[in-house]
Enzyme design. Sequence first.
Site, mmCIF file in Angstrom:
data_model
loop_
_atom_site.group_PDB
_atom_site.id
_atom_site.type_symbol
_atom_site.label_atom_id
_atom_site.label_comp_id
_atom_site.label_asym_id
_atom_site.label_seq_id
_atom_site.Cartn_x
_atom_site.Cartn_y
_atom_site.Cartn_z
ATOM 1 N N ILE A 221 0.841 -1.182 -0.177
ATOM 2 C CA ILE A 221 0.053 -0.051 0.031
ATOM 3 C C ILE A 221 1.011 1.204 0.004
ATOM 4 O O ILE A 221 2.077 1.216 0.645
ATOM 5 C CB ILE A 221 -0.758 0.135 1.311
ATOM 6 C CG1 ILE A 221 -1.686 1.170 1.326
ATOM 7 C CG2 ILE A 221 -0.029 -0.190 2.656
ATOM 8 C CD1 ILE A 221 -2.776 1.056 2.575
ATOM 9 N N SER A 222 0.729 2.366 -0.998
ATOM 10 C CA SER A 222 1.586 3.293 -0.779
ATOM 11 C C SER A 222 1.576 4.262 0.325
ATOM 12 O O SER A 222 0.758 4.146 1.034
ATOM 13 C CB SER A 222 1.090 4.214 -2.215
ATOM 14 O OG SER A 222 1.461 3.455 -3.331
ATOM 15 N N GLN A 223 2.639 4.857 0.228
ATOM 16 C CA GLN A 223 2.947 5.857 1.310
ATOM 17 C C GLN A 223 1.704 6.802 1.133
ATOM 18 O O GLN A 223 1.343 7.334 0.056
ATOM 19 C CB GLN A 223 4.189 6.645 1.103
ATOM 20 C CG GLN A 223 4.675 7.845 1.834
ATOM 21 C CD GLN A 223 5.748 8.576 0.914
ATOM 22 O OE1 GLN A 223 6.057 8.255 -0.096
ATOM 23 N NE2 GLN A 223 6.417 9.451 1.629
#
Length: 218
Positions: A65-67
């Site tokens: 899951i992206s930043q």
Amino acid sequence: MNDEPKKFANWRREMVERQIIARGVTDPLVTDAMNRVPRHLFVSEALVDSAYGDFPLPIGEGQTISQPYIIAEMTQCLELQGTERVLEIGTGSGYQAAVLSRIVYKVYTIERNNTLFLQTRKLFDRLKYHNIVTRYSDGTQGWQEESPFDAIIVTAGGNQVPPPLVDQLAVGGCLVMPVGGQLTQDLIKLKKTESGVETTNLGGCRFVKLIGQHGWSQ
Ligand code: SAH
């Protein structure tokens, strides 16, 4: 969700202020949505206390899951007003789709990994995010029957923007996607106009691979 411990709402507010607004993503539709979506429910139990940190997190199946800041920047790039039908490729944990769903009319999201697809579908139901439609297939081919889309977001990196996605984007709409090599890419914003497409490079990024007919082979 309303009875979640207070610390989560505080962590979310800090995340939005320090990681997102401080770095220049100020669209209130985006910051409000990120203040509302309980990011800690999109990661495994063991990572709940890290969910609002300034970094990407593993979500199983070798995916991430992206930043938060990247999610905010990509969402702002889509130039949303609230009435749109948006296509997302790479449902993963569902967090990006959840953020979009608090902004727009309807989100269509495609995932190629069956485990993530099933797990995330359940979470959307549990959170009553009824304006998210999910599909288990190769997203590089888009979703022809539901096109055109007002905006498209690809959350995995490919070596090109899949041509079916450009075809399925409405005129005036924006598409954002990491494009480049298997390890690092550039975040590309494409805007479709009457006369063609305008492309902007937003800088370097690092995403998991987009695998499919118009992506990497594996
Ligand atoms: N948007 C997600 C990011 C997940 S990582 C989130 O908020 O958590 C990227 C996801 O893209 C992975 O789950 C991966 O399985 C998926 N993916 C890769 N290639 C794909 C394809 N061709 N079609 C659909 N999903 C794909």
